[in-house]
Design a protein around this motif. Structure first.
Motif, short mmCIF file in Angstrom:
data_model
loop_
_atom_site.label_atom_id
_atom_site.label_comp_id
_atom_site.label_asym_id
_atom_site.label_seq_id
_atom_site.Cartn_x
_atom_site.Cartn_y
_atom_site.Cartn_z
N ALA A 1 30.77 36.26 46.60
CA ALA A 1 31.47 36.60 47.84
C ALA A 1 30.72 37.69 48.60
CB ALA A 1 32.90 37.05 47.53
N LEU A 2 30.09 38.60 47.85
CA LEU A 2 29.33 39.68 48.46
C LEU A 2 28.20 39.13 49.33
CD1 LEU A 2 28.70 42.79 48.54
CD2 LEU A 2 27.25 42.39 46.53
N ASP A 3 27.62 38.01 48.92
CA ASP A 3 26.49 37.43 49.64
C ASP A 3 26.88 36.28 50.56
OD1 ASP A 3 24.58 39.15 48.52
OD2 ASP A 3 24.45 37.93 46.70
N ASP A 4 28.19 36.10 50.76
CA ASP A 4 28.69 35.04 51.63
C ASP A 4 29.41 35.70 52.81
OD1 ASP A 4 30.42 33.09 52.83
OD2 ASP A 4 30.27 31.85 51.03
N GLN A 5 28.83 35.59 53.99
CA GLN A 5 29.37 36.31 55.15
C GLN A 5 30.80 35.89 55.47
OE1 GLN A 5 27.89 38.94 56.59
NE2 GLN A 5 29.87 39.16 57.65
N LYS A 6 31.12 34.61 55.30
CA LYS A 6 32.48 34.16 55.57
C LYS A 6 33.46 34.81 54.61
CE LYS A 6 35.50 30.11 55.65
NZ LYS A 6 35.60 28.64 55.42
N MET A 7 33.11 34.82 53.32
CA MET A 7 33.99 35.43 52.32
C MET A 7 34.10 36.93 52.54
SD MET A 7 35.19 33.07 50.32
CE MET A 7 35.65 33.91 48.80
N LEU A 8 32.99 37.57 52.84
CA LEU A 8 32.98 39.01 53.08
C LEU A 8 33.89 39.36 54.26
CD1 LEU A 8 31.87 41.80 52.38
CD2 LEU A 8 29.89 41.29 53.85
N SER A 9 33.91 38.51 55.27
CA SER A 9 34.74 38.78 56.46
C SER A 9 36.23 38.73 56.16
CB SER A 9 34.40 37.79 57.57
OG SER A 9 34.87 36.48 57.26
N LEU A 10 36.61 38.11 55.03
CA LEU A 10 38.01 38.03 54.64
C LEU A 10 38.46 39.22 53.79
CD1 LEU A 10 38.17 34.24 53.63
CD2 LEU A 10 38.93 35.27 55.79
N CYS A 11 37.48 39.99 53.29
CA CYS A 11 37.80 41.15 52.45
C CYS A 11 38.23 42.32 53.32
CB CYS A 11 36.59 41.52 51.60
SG CYS A 11 36.04 40.19 50.49
N GLU A 12 39.13 43.14 52.80
CA GLU A 12 39.70 44.23 53.60
C GLU A 12 39.59 45.56 52.87
OE1 GLU A 12 43.70 43.08 54.47
OE2 GLU A 12 43.11 41.25 55.49
N HIS A 13 39.36 46.61 53.66
CA HIS A 13 39.29 47.97 53.11
C HIS A 13 40.24 48.88 53.89
CE1 HIS A 13 37.93 51.86 51.82
NE2 HIS A 13 37.57 52.17 53.05
N TYR A 14 41.09 49.57 53.15
CA TYR A 14 41.96 50.60 53.71
C TYR A 14 41.70 51.89 52.93
CZ TYR A 14 44.39 46.37 55.29
OH TYR A 14 44.68 45.15 55.83
N ASP A 15 42.21 53.00 53.42
CA ASP A 15 41.97 54.28 52.74
C ASP A 15 42.42 54.25 51.29
OD1 ASP A 15 40.90 55.30 55.04
OD2 ASP A 15 42.71 56.37 55.66
N LEU B 1 43.51 51.21 49.55
CA LEU B 1 43.54 49.87 48.97
C LEU B 1 42.33 49.06 49.41
CD1 LEU B 1 45.13 47.61 47.41
CD2 LEU B 1 46.17 47.02 49.62
N ASP B 2 41.74 48.34 48.44
CA ASP B 2 40.67 47.38 48.76
C ASP B 2 41.11 46.00 48.30
OD1 ASP B 2 38.22 48.95 49.74
OD2 ASP B 2 38.81 50.08 47.96
N LYS B 3 40.86 44.98 49.14
CA LYS B 3 41.20 43.60 48.82
C LYS B 3 39.93 42.77 48.83
CE LYS B 3 45.81 43.80 50.99
NZ LYS B 3 46.69 43.19 52.01
N LEU B 4 39.56 42.26 47.66
CA LEU B 4 38.38 41.41 47.54
C LEU B 4 38.82 39.96 47.42
CD1 LEU B 4 37.23 44.22 46.78
CD2 LEU B 4 35.79 43.07 45.09
N VAL B 5 38.36 39.12 48.32
CA VAL B 5 38.67 37.69 48.26
C VAL B 5 37.60 37.00 47.41
CG1 VAL B 5 38.98 35.57 49.59
CG2 VAL B 5 39.79 37.75 50.51
N LEU B 6 38.05 36.38 46.32
CA LEU B 6 37.14 35.69 45.41
C LEU B 6 37.04 34.21 45.71
CD1 LEU B 6 38.20 37.27 41.99
CD2 LEU B 6 36.48 38.09 43.62
N PHE B 7 38.11 33.66 46.32
CA PHE B 7 38.12 32.23 46.61
C PHE B 7 39.12 31.97 47.73
CE2 PHE B 7 39.81 27.93 46.14
CZ PHE B 7 38.63 27.18 46.07
N THR B 8 38.74 31.10 48.65
CA THR B 8 39.65 30.66 49.69
C THR B 8 39.56 29.15 49.81
OG1 THR B 8 40.34 30.98 52.00
CG2 THR B 8 37.96 30.96 51.56
#
Length: 216
Positions: free
Chosen positions: A47-61, A63-70
């Protein structure tokens, strides 16, 4: 080794409005993934190397949300990483989801179902259950249910969420008595979307943190 797509395939056929059916179907899948650190790590790095997957991941002060599969059906598999100071306001979700705690713990207040309206006052909510979610705990929450979480720093959960059934969800603030609707990404402004978008550098930091914690 099976892929995430192969593992989540049975979830495409369930009724995500049937909370019990969702729990029955997701629990063995989350249990299997929780013990397969290699697959989780491989998926996170992909996901780190997939721009589409990376665009779905979210960072807050806090909380971090990593999308592994969509999936085109709307199903997603995510890792939630709770940072120091995490708490949230009573809220529902736009989808039904299942969660399994991989590290840490959190205090979970469940308020049950309520008539979702922005005139709903937080003081009208009474917790019907207060529980500790610890490592190995699994639960499923209906999109209709209102809940709130206070997490121990470094808590990590694995989340399987279903397709969105609404375009908004309700958030309540007990301190101010306010309640308001928040909308999904499709209705966000570019500025709001940009604020929460995770950078590649931040995702790399979180992955390294998860590897150090032996979650991945």
């Amino acid at each position: 080794m099976k892929t995430l797509e192969q593992i989540i395939k049975p979830l495409r056929d369930i009724d995500w409005n049937n909370t019990e059916a969702v729990h029955t179907s997701t629990r063995p899948i989350l249990d299997e993934l929780a013990t397969d650190r290699q697959l989780l790590r491989t998926s996170a790095l992909a996901a780190l190397d997939d721009q589409k997957m990376l665009s779905l991941c979210e960072h807050y002060d806090i909380l971090d949300k990593l999308v592994l599969f969509t999936d085109p059906s709307g199903i997603r598999l995510r890792l939630h990483v709770f940072q120091p100071g995490y708490f949230d306001r009573p809220h529902n979700h736009r989808w039904t989801y299942s969660s399994r705690i991989l590290r840490g713990r959190y205090l979970h207040r469940l308020y049950g179902d309520a008539e979702l309206d922005s005139s709903l006052h937080p003081e009208a909510l009474d917790a019907v259950q207060v529980r500790e979610e610890v490592v190995g705990t699994s639960y499923t929450l209906s999109h209709k249910a209102i809940h709130a979480v206070v997490a121990e720093p470094g808590t990590v959960s694995l989340v399987a969420r279903g397709p969105a059934v609404a375009d908004r969800f309700l958030v309540m603030d007990a301190a101010t008595g306010a309640a308001w609707w928040q909308y999904g990404a499709a209705q966000e402004s570019e500025a709001d979307s940009r604020k929460k978008r995770m950078s590649r550098e931040r995702m790399r930091e979180v992955i390294d943190q998860l590897i150090d914690w032996m979650v991945l």
